[in-house]
Enzyme design. Structure first.
Site: not given
Length: 362
Positions: A210, A206
Site C-alpha cells: 500500500k 500489506y
C-alpha cells in the site's frame, strides 16, 4: 485559489477537496466503470451504488459465485439500460487482466471505458517475519501472495488502464476545467489504505504494497496529464468488511472502524466529478471534530462551536501549494551544486559517462 493559478499548467492537479460540499451522484449516469475485486466488501458497495445511479459496471474478480450473484441481483433491480457484468479475473495473472479489459470494452455500450478502479486487494497471515525451514538445503520460497495481489495486480491494472482510457470514444483529455456532467471520462482510481500512510506492524507485506500504491499515485499524477488521464487515490482505514480478519478485530476492540457507506461516498465523489485530478481521500470512523489554529484536529462533542461531523479527510490537502518541503529544499541544494560546477562539471561528467560506456571505470 490565487496561489494555485500560476501552477495550473505544470501541476495538473485540482485544488483541495471540500468534502462538506455535496456532489451530484447523477454525474455517474452513463459512465462505464471497470472494477477489479468488486464481488465483495466495499467493492461490491461501489458496484451497487454506481449501477443504481445509471453506470454500466464490469466486475473482474476471482470469486465466480459472489461476482455472478452480485450482478444477477443488481440487474434484477436496475430499471435503465445499464447493466452489471461479471468477468472472471485473477489480477495476479497478466493474461487474465488483458482478457478482462478486452471483454469490458466489448460489454461497454459505447465501446470504451470511462473509469478503471484498481480495487482488488487481500490481507491475511504474513510470512515475512517467519523463518520456517530456511535452514534447509533448498528452502522453499515464501508466499508473497499479498504483494502479488495488492501491488503486482495493481500495476497490471494501471498499465492496461493507461492504454485503454485514452481510447475511450467521445472522451477528451482530462482537465480541472472539465464539465462535471460530461459522461465520457478517462479516470483511474487507485485503492490505497491507511497503510499507505501509516505502518501496519503485523502486516509488512500489506504495508509495503500500500505504500507502493501511494508512490505509484504520486508519481503518475505528475505526468498523467500527458495522456489526458486523471488519477485519484482512496485510502480507507479499517472498514467493517471481511478483509478485516478476526485477529484484527480483536486488536481493534474498543476503537472504531469505518463504514462501507462512507468509502462508497468518497469513491463516488471521485468517479462522478471529472474536475477532480490528483487528489487523495482517507476514510475513517465518523467523528465530531474541529480544526485548531495550528491546523491540527481535535475531538469535540456534538454541537460544539466550530465542530463538524466527518469520516472523510484529505491527507495532502495543501500539497498542490506546499508539497514535500524537504524534497523541494533538497532539489534546490542539488540545483545549487549543479550551478556551482557549471559547464566544466557537466563536461567532466559527460566524459566519464562515455568512458563508462566503453567499460572504463566499472
Amino acid at each position: 485559489m490565487a496561489a494555485y493559478q500560476p501552477q495550473r499548467a505544470a501541476v495538473l492537479q485540482s485544488p483541495p477537496i471540500d468534502v462538506t460540499i455535496p456532489y451530484e451522484t447523477a454525474w455517474v449516469a452513463d459512465k462505464v466503470v471497470l472494477i477489479t475485486g468488486g464481488a465483495s466488501g466495499f467493492g461490491a458497495g461501489f458496484v451497487r451504488h454506481w449501477a443504481k445511479h445509471g453506470a454500466t459496471v464490469i466486475i473482474g474478480d476471482i470469486n465466480v459465485n459472489k461476482g455472478d450473484a452480485l450482478c444477477r441481483d443488481i440487474n434484477n433491480q436496475v430499471t435503465g439500460t445499464n447493466k452489471a457484468h461479471f468477468v472472471h479475473c485473477d489480477v495476479t495473472n497478466w493474461q487474465s487482466q488483458v482478457n478482462l479489459f478486452k471483454e469490458a470494452v466489448k460489454l461497454s455500450p459505447h465501446g470504451g471505458l470511462d473509469c478503471v478502479v484498481a480495487n482488488a486487494g487481500i490481507a491475511g497471515s504474513d510470512v515475512m517475519q517467519e523463518g520456517k525451514k530456511l535452514d534447509a538445503a533448498e528452502p522453499p520460497p515464501p508466499d508473497f501472495k499479498i504483494i502479488d495481489v495488492n501491488l503486482t495486480g495493481v500495476l497490471y491494472t494501471t498499465h492496461l488502464a493507461y492504454f485503454w482510457l485514452p481510447r475511450n470514444p467521445g472522451s477528451s483529455s482530462s482537465s480541472i476545467d472539465a464539465k462535471p456532467s460530461s459522461p465520457r471520462d478517462r479516470h483511474l482510481l487507485l485503492l490505497g489504505s491507511v497503510a499507505s500512510l501509516c505502518p501496519i506492524a503485523i502486516q509488512p507485506q500489506y504495508g509495503a504494497a500500500k505504500h507502493a500504491v501511494l508512490g505509484l499515485f504520486r508519481s503518475l499524477r505528475a505526468t498523467s496529464g500527458l495522456q489526458g488521464i486523471r488519477i485519484n487515490l482512496l485510502c480507507p482505514y479499517f472498514i467493517d468488511t471481511p478483509i478485516v480478519t478476526t485477529p484484527a478485530r480483536f486488536a481493534l476492540a474498543g476503537g472504531a472502524t469505518g463504514q462501507v457507506q462512507h468509502v462508497v461516498d468518497a469513491a463516488t465523489r471521485f468517479v462522478s466529478d471529472s474536475r477532480i485530478l490528483g487528489r487523495a481521500l482517507v476514510v475513517g470512523p465518523k467523528m465530531h471534530l474541529r480544526q485548531t489554529s495550528t491546523g491540527e484536529w481535535e475531538l469535540t462533542t456534538p454541537g460544539a462551536t466550530g465542530s463538524i461531523e466527518a469520516a472523510v479527510f484529505e491527507p495532502y490537502a495543501d500539497d498542490w501549494e506546499d508539497q514535500d518541503l524537504w524534497n523541494r529544499n533538497f532539489v534546490r541544494l542539488l540545483n545549487g551544486v549543479q550551478s556551482a560546477r557549471g559547464w566544466v562539471g557537466w563536461a567532466q561528467d559527460i566524459v566519464r559517462a562515455v568512458l563508462y560506456g566503453f567499460g572504463f571505470g566499472r
